[in-house]
Structures are given as structure tokens and as C-alpha cells.
Design a protein around this motif. Structure first.
Motif, PDB file in Angstrom:
ATOM      1  N   ARG A   1       0.822  -1.208   0.000  1.00  0.00           N
ATOM      2  CA  ARG A   1       0.000   0.000   0.000  1.00  0.00           C
ATOM      3  C   ARG A   1       0.860   1.263   0.000  1.00  0.00           C
ATOM      4  O   ARG A   1       0.497   2.282  -0.578  1.00  0.00           O
ATOM      5  CB  ARG A   1      -0.932   0.012   1.219  1.00  0.00           C
ATOM      6  CG  ARG A   1      -2.109  -0.936   1.118  1.00  0.00           C
ATOM      7  CD  ARG A   1      -3.037  -0.584  -0.041  1.00  0.00           C
ATOM      8  NE  ARG A   1      -3.593   0.745   0.072  1.00  0.00           N
ATOM      9  CZ  ARG A   1      -4.726   1.025   0.703  1.00  0.00           C
ATOM     10  NH1 ARG A   1      -5.439   0.051   1.254  1.00  0.00           N
ATOM     11  NH2 ARG A   1      -5.174   2.250   0.769  1.00  0.00           N
ATOM     12  N   SER A   2       2.006   1.194   0.679  1.00  0.00           N
ATOM     13  CA  SER A   2       2.873   2.380   0.715  1.00  0.00           C
ATOM     14  C   SER A   2       3.520   2.648  -0.639  1.00  0.00           C
ATOM     15  O   SER A   2       3.784   3.790  -0.993  1.00  0.00           O
ATOM     16  CB  SER A   2       3.961   2.200   1.777  1.00  0.00           C
ATOM     17  OG  SER A   2       4.872   1.183   1.415  1.00  0.00           O
ATOM     18  N   ARG A   3       3.737   1.557  -1.422  1.00  0.00           N
ATOM     19  CA  ARG A   3       4.309   1.730  -2.754  1.00  0.00           C
ATOM     20  C   ARG A   3       3.282   2.182  -3.769  1.00  0.00           C
ATOM     21  O   ARG A   3       3.537   3.029  -4.611  1.00  0.00           O
ATOM     22  CB  ARG A   3       4.933   0.401  -3.235  1.00  0.00           C
ATOM     23  CG  ARG A   3       6.173  -0.018  -2.481  1.00  0.00           C
ATOM     24  CD  ARG A   3       6.870  -1.167  -3.210  1.00  0.00           C
ATOM     25  NE  ARG A   3       6.008  -2.319  -3.364  1.00  0.00           N
ATOM     26  CZ  ARG A   3       5.969  -3.343  -2.520  1.00  0.00           C
ATOM     27  NH1 ARG A   3       6.735  -3.335  -1.426  1.00  0.00           N
ATOM     28  NH2 ARG A   3       5.163  -4.378  -2.732  1.00  0.00           N
ATOM     29  N   ARG A   4       2.079   1.567  -3.672  1.00  0.00           N
ATOM     30  CA  ARG A   4       1.045   1.860  -4.673  1.00  0.00           C
ATOM     31  C   ARG A   4      -0.336   1.663  -4.039  1.00  0.00           C
ATOM     32  O   ARG A   4      -0.836   0.548  -3.946  1.00  0.00           O
ATOM     33  CB  ARG A   4       1.188   0.936  -5.885  1.00  0.00           C
ATOM     34  CG  ARG A   4       0.222   1.299  -7.016  1.00  0.00           C
ATOM     35  CD  ARG A   4       0.488   0.449  -8.242  1.00  0.00           C
ATOM     36  NE  ARG A   4       0.296  -0.967  -7.977  1.00  0.00           N
ATOM     37  CZ  ARG A   4       0.521  -1.923  -8.871  1.00  0.00           C
ATOM     38  NH1 ARG A   4       0.978  -1.617 -10.069  1.00  0.00           N
ATOM     39  NH2 ARG A   4       0.321  -3.194  -8.567  1.00  0.00           N
ATOM     40  N   PRO A   5      -0.949   2.742  -3.574  1.00  0.00           N
ATOM     41  CA  PRO A   5      -2.288   2.613  -2.991  1.00  0.00           C
ATOM     42  C   PRO A   5      -3.260   1.977  -3.973  1.00  0.00           C
ATOM     43  O   PRO A   5      -3.275   2.315  -5.163  1.00  0.00           O
ATOM     44  CB  PRO A   5      -2.687   4.060  -2.679  1.00  0.00           C
ATOM     45  CG  PRO A   5      -1.388   4.791  -2.573  1.00  0.00           C
ATOM     46  CD  PRO A   5      -0.465   4.128  -3.571  1.00  0.00           C
ATOM     47  N   ASN A   6      -4.072   1.059  -3.472  1.00  0.00           N
ATOM     48  CA  ASN A   6      -5.025   0.351  -4.333  1.00  0.00           C
ATOM     49  C   ASN A   6      -6.387   1.021  -4.209  1.00  0.00           C
ATOM     50  O   ASN A   6      -7.158   0.715  -3.304  1.00  0.00           O
ATOM     51  CB  ASN A   6      -5.110  -1.120  -3.904  1.00  0.00           C
ATOM     52  CG  ASN A   6      -5.961  -1.957  -4.856  1.00  0.00           C
ATOM     53  OD1 ASN A   6      -6.533  -1.429  -5.806  1.00  0.00           O
ATOM     54  ND2 ASN A   6      -6.053  -3.237  -4.586  1.00  0.00           N
ATOM     55  N   ASP A   7      -6.680   1.941  -5.114  1.00  0.00           N
ATOM     56  CA  ASP A   7      -7.937   2.680  -5.053  1.00  0.00           C
ATOM     57  C   ASP A   7      -8.960   2.203  -6.072  1.00  0.00           C
ATOM     58  O   ASP A   7     -10.035   2.774  -6.192  1.00  0.00           O
ATOM     59  CB  ASP A   7      -7.669   4.179  -5.271  1.00  0.00           C
ATOM     60  CG  ASP A   7      -6.806   4.766  -4.160  1.00  0.00           C
ATOM     61  OD1 ASP A   7      -6.993   4.341  -3.004  1.00  0.00           O
ATOM     62  OD2 ASP A   7      -5.962   5.625  -4.462  1.00  0.00           O
ATOM     63  N   GLY A   8      -8.624   1.179  -6.842  1.00  0.00           N
ATOM     64  CA  GLY A   8      -9.548   0.689  -7.852  1.00  0.00           C
ATOM     65  C   GLY A   8     -10.372  -0.489  -7.357  1.00  0.00           C
ATOM     66  O   GLY A   8     -10.632  -0.641  -6.167  1.00  0.00           O
ATOM     67  N   MET A   9     -10.776  -1.317  -8.308  1.00  0.00           N
ATOM     68  CA  MET A   9     -11.545  -2.518  -8.009  1.00  0.00           C
ATOM     69  C   MET A   9     -10.608  -3.718  -8.136  1.00  0.00           C
ATOM     70  O   MET A   9     -10.262  -4.113  -9.253  1.00  0.00           O
ATOM     71  CB  MET A   9     -12.717  -2.651  -8.980  1.00  0.00           C
ATOM     72  CG  MET A   9     -13.770  -1.584  -8.814  1.00  0.00           C
ATOM     73  SD  MET A   9     -14.777  -1.869  -7.344  1.00  0.00           S
ATOM     74  CE  MET A   9     -15.707  -3.310  -7.866  1.00  0.00           C
ATOM     75  N   PRO A  10     -10.181  -4.314  -7.023  1.00  0.00           N
ATOM     76  CA  PRO A  10      -9.239  -5.428  -7.102  1.00  0.00           C
ATOM     77  C   PRO A  10      -9.726  -6.571  -7.990  1.00  0.00           C
ATOM     78  O   PRO A  10      -8.936  -7.179  -8.710  1.00  0.00           O
ATOM     79  CB  PRO A  10      -9.101  -5.875  -5.642  1.00  0.00           C
ATOM     80  CG  PRO A  10      -9.410  -4.650  -4.848  1.00  0.00           C
ATOM     81  CD  PRO A  10     -10.452  -3.919  -5.637  1.00  0.00           C
ATOM     82  N   VAL A  11     -11.038  -6.844  -7.968  1.00  0.00           N
ATOM     83  CA  VAL A  11     -11.534  -7.970  -8.756  1.00  0.00           C
ATOM     84  C   VAL A  11     -11.384  -7.701 -10.253  1.00  0.00           C
ATOM     85  O   VAL A  11     -11.134  -8.641 -11.035  1.00  0.00           O
ATOM     86  CB  VAL A  11     -12.996  -8.289  -8.397  1.00  0.00           C
ATOM     87  CG1 VAL A  11     -13.945  -7.178  -8.872  1.00  0.00           C
ATOM     88  CG2 VAL A  11     -13.414  -9.633  -8.980  1.00  0.00           C
TER      89      VAL A  11
END
Length: 428
Positions: A222-232
Motif C-alpha cells: 500500500r505504501s508503494r502503490r495505494p489500491n484505489d480501484g476494483m481489485p476484482v
């Protein structure tokens, strides 16, 4: 980013082992008490009929409903697990699972409220499926993402021990009810006690899990690349192959377990006329084979690799399927016990490496979603119709046909395993 540079407090190995073990133990206890109840009482209490076969099939369909819900639970909890973190999602799944289980223990039977009884039962069983669909993926990631290098299968084994202990606990409580109550009292209210006991267990599990910190692997990602999309959506775009592989490699594991513990139990009671209490006691002994095979398999998977260990288990399962017909044809409790022991040992050997193998197939940003969905889809194909399909096969051709089903599922899983690269040395 190295872990030492992150403002993150690591969980101790003891915390990780206890939290992953106790959570899956409790959730699978909740899940398995319905499986045992489906074999013994759900049919007469919620689906009464003049035809015993229809009653049995209806009970097995309610049992299978949870497996339909499991991929949805994997999708739902996986989304939040990949977006918000493993810990919060695991706490939510445990709380919701406990609520559904206690609710099943409180639902009046068909004689009291008519058709509302099976409707409410099925809704709550569906909720159980949603929660278990989110539980396993999070528990496996909690263990493996906190594991030391070269120890992922060993750490991933602890959530895999949960089903063995949950099953033993579930059947132990049912055994106590069966030996202390007569049939009338058991059918009237005794079967509800295991469901109500869940309230106490859930409280213990929540206390343990709330004390955890977030997985360091997830925090680093998360610190490298925040996941703000839809993981699925990311999963379906980039990791479809791994999702299919993980699904298919799981189905034999599910099939042998639920044919052993649900269909065989029901057949031994209603088809062979054996005593319920005796059979539950034999299951409690036979589950020790699964509990022993699980850590041995995990150790072997860390030493020799996931593929050869799982392949050995699947070949053994083919042999167990071939033995099903002759063992049950004996019509004795001894023959049933031998099949119980063989089937559960096979399941434990295959199941243990899955705690590492399924997460290792996927990158961190979609690992919760992917592992949970693959695990749950495997349940649909391998378990949801297993008791129902086995009963239909027995009716059509006898118990040997049920053994053929186990063999077919094992061959499918072997074929999938052949397409998976070895993941033991993969770095995260």
C-alpha cells in the motif's frame, strides 16, 4: 520498501499462529455443525416429507447453498481485504458468521412456522457461505504474509488446521448431545445447542483478532502503490489463468471431505442402519488422521515443493475413491470408519499446502480477492453438489459410483496442478 523502513509493528509468530488458527477453527466449527445437522436432523425438522429421499435431498441442497454464496463472499470480503487490509475484514467476517450461526440455532422448525422455517434457514445458511468465503483467504494471508522466508507452507498450515479442529469440536459437541439425550429430545432441541455455543467462541475469536496489526506485506504494498480501484477487475484482467488453476486444483480436496463427512454419514445412518452416536464418535477419531496429515504435509511442502506434495495426495485420493464401494459394502461400522480415516487423511494432506499455494499464485494487490474466490469456486465445483450428487449416483448405480465421482474430481485437480509452476521459492 524494506520492512525495517516502514512505520509498522510486526505481529509475533505466536500471535499470527494463534489468530489464524483460532479464527478458522471457530468459523469452520460454525460451518461444519450445519453439515452434521444436515446429515442428521435438518431434513426432518425443516423439510418434512412422506418421501425420505426427498427430505434428504432437500437437506443436502440447503447444505450446498452456502457453497454458492462462498464466491460472492470471496468477492465481497476480498474487495475490502485488498482495499482496507486483512485485519479489519477478518474481524467483520468472524462477527457476521457468528450471528448467522446463532440465528440458525434459534429458527423454529417447519412444524411451528411452516414454509418460513426453511426460507429463514436458507437465508442464514447463505450468510454462512458469504462469511466463510471471506474468512479463509484472509486467514491464509494473515499467516503467509507474516511468515519467515522458506516457511510459508508451515505458517499457512495453521489456518489449514482450523478445519480439523473445528470439525472435531463440532462433532464433539454433537456427540455429547447424542449420548446424553434420547432421540426425541435431540430432535426437539438438542441439535440447536452446538449452534448456540458459537456465541461464546466468537467472542474469544474477536478478542484475539482485534489485537493484531496489519500484515507487513500488505502495508508495504500500500505504501508503494495505494489500491484505489476494483481489485476484482484487476484480477480478471491480469490473473484469470491463476484464478482458474487455483479453483480446479481445490475441487478434489472439497469432494473427498464432504463425501466422507456428510454423504457417508447420512448413508451409514439411513442406508446401513448404523447408530448416529457411534458414527459421530468414529468421525471424531478419524479426524485425527487429517490433523496429523496437515502439519506433515506442510513441512514436506516447504522442503520439497507444493506440486509434488499435492500430487501425492491426489494420487492417494484416487485410491480412496476406489476403496469407497468395497468398504461401505461391508455394512459395518468398521468399514465405515476405515473410509472415514482414509478420506480425512487424504483431505488433510492435499489441503495443507493450499494455504501457501493459492496466495503464491497471485500478486499482493489482488491476493485476498483471488485466493478467496478460487478457494470458494473450488467449493462450488467440488463440494456444493457432492452430497446431493453422491446420493443421486448411489441411487443410480450404488456406492461404487460415488467412488468414481471422487476419482474424477481427483483427476481434474491433477490436470490443473500439472499447469502450475512451482511456487515454493517465489518472493513477495
Amino acid at each position: 520498501m524494506p520492512t525495517s523502513h516502514m512505520p509498522h509493528t510486526r505481529n509475533t509468530p505466536g500471535q499470527v499462529m494463534v489468530a489464524s488458527l483460532i479464527g478458522t477453527t471457530i468459523e469452520f466449527y460454525d460451518f461444519y455443525i450445519f453439515a452434521t445437522a444436515a446429515a442428521l436432523v435438518i431434513g426432518p425438522v425443516f423439510f418434512p416429507s412422506d418421501d425420505p429421499t426427498l427430505t434428504t435431498l432437500a437437506a443436502f441442497m440447503s447444505f450446498g447453498l452456502a457453497f454458492v454464496a462462498r464466491p460472492l463472499g470471496g468477492l465481497l470480503f476480498g474487495h475490502f481485504g485488498d482495499r482496507l487490509g486483512r485485519k479489519t475484514t477478518l474481524v467483520a467476517s468472524l462477527l457476521l458468521m457468528g450471528s448467522a450461526t446463532v440465528g440458525i440455532g434459534l429458527v423454529p422448525g417447519h412444524a411451528a412456522i411452516g414454509l418460513w422455517a426453511p426460507v429463514i434457514l436458507c437465508v442464514l445458511r447463505f450468510a454462512q457461505g458469504l462469511c466463510i468465503g471471506g474468512e479463509w483467504g484472509g486467514a491464509a494471508l494473515l499467516a503467509t504474509e507474516n511468515a519467515a522466508p522458506g516457511r510459508r507452507a508451515w505458517f499457512g498450515m495453521f489456518p489449514q488446521l482450523g478445519p480439523s479442529l473445528g470439525f472435531l469440536l463440532a462433532n464433539g459437541v454433537f456427540f455429547c448431545m447424542l449420548v446424553t439425550l434420547d432421540d426425541a429430545a435431540f430432535m426437539a432441541w438438542g441439535w440447536r445447542v452446538p449452534f448456540l455455543v458459537s456465541a461464546v467462541l466468537i467472542g474469544i475469536g474477536l478478542y484475539v483478532r482485534v489485537s493484531l496489526t496489519e500484515s507487513p506485506v500488505f502495508a508495504a504494498a500500500r505504501s508503494r502503490r495505494p489500491n484505489d480501484g476494483m481489485p476484482v477487475m484487476t484480477l480478471l484482467r491480469r490473473n484469470k489463468r491463476a484464478l482458474v488453476q487455483g479453483t480446479l486444483v481445490m475441487i478434489a480436496c472439497y469432494a473427498i471431505f464432504y463425501i466422507t463427512t456428510v454423504w457417508t454419514l447420512n448413508y451409514a445412518v439411513n442406508g446401513l442402519g448404523l447408530d448416529r452416536g457411534t458414527l459421530i464418535g468414529l468421525l471424531c477419531v478419524a479426524i485425527l488422521g487429517m490433523a496429523i496429515a496437515t502439519p506433515l504435509s506442510a513441512l514436506a511442502a516447504d522442503r520439497y515443493g507444493r506440486r509434488p506434495v499435492v500430487a501425492a495426495g491426489l494420487v492417494f485420493t484416487i485410491g480412496v475413491g476406489a476403496a469407497l464401494g468395497p468398504l461401505l459394502a461391508s455394512g459395518t461400522a468398521a468399514g465405515v470408519f476405515v473410509f472415514f480415516a482414509l478420506g480425512l487423511t487424504a483431505m488433510g494432506w492435499i489441503y495443507a499446502p493450499m494455504g501457501a499455494l493459492l496466495p503464491e499464485l497471485l500478486p499482493t494487490e489482488v491476493r485476498y480477492s483471488g485466493a478467496a474466490i478460487a478457494y470458494s469456486l473450488g467449493g462450488i465445483f467440488g463440494a456444493s453438489l457432492a452430497p446431493y450428487g453422491a446420493e443421486a449416483l448411489r441411487y443410480a448405480g450404488g456406492a461404487s459410483w460415488v467412488g468414481g465421482y471422487v476419482i474424477a474430481m481427483s483427476l481434474v485437480s491433477l490436470a490443473s496442478l500439472a499447469t502450475i509452476h512451482e511456487t515454493r521459492t517465489q518472493t513477495w
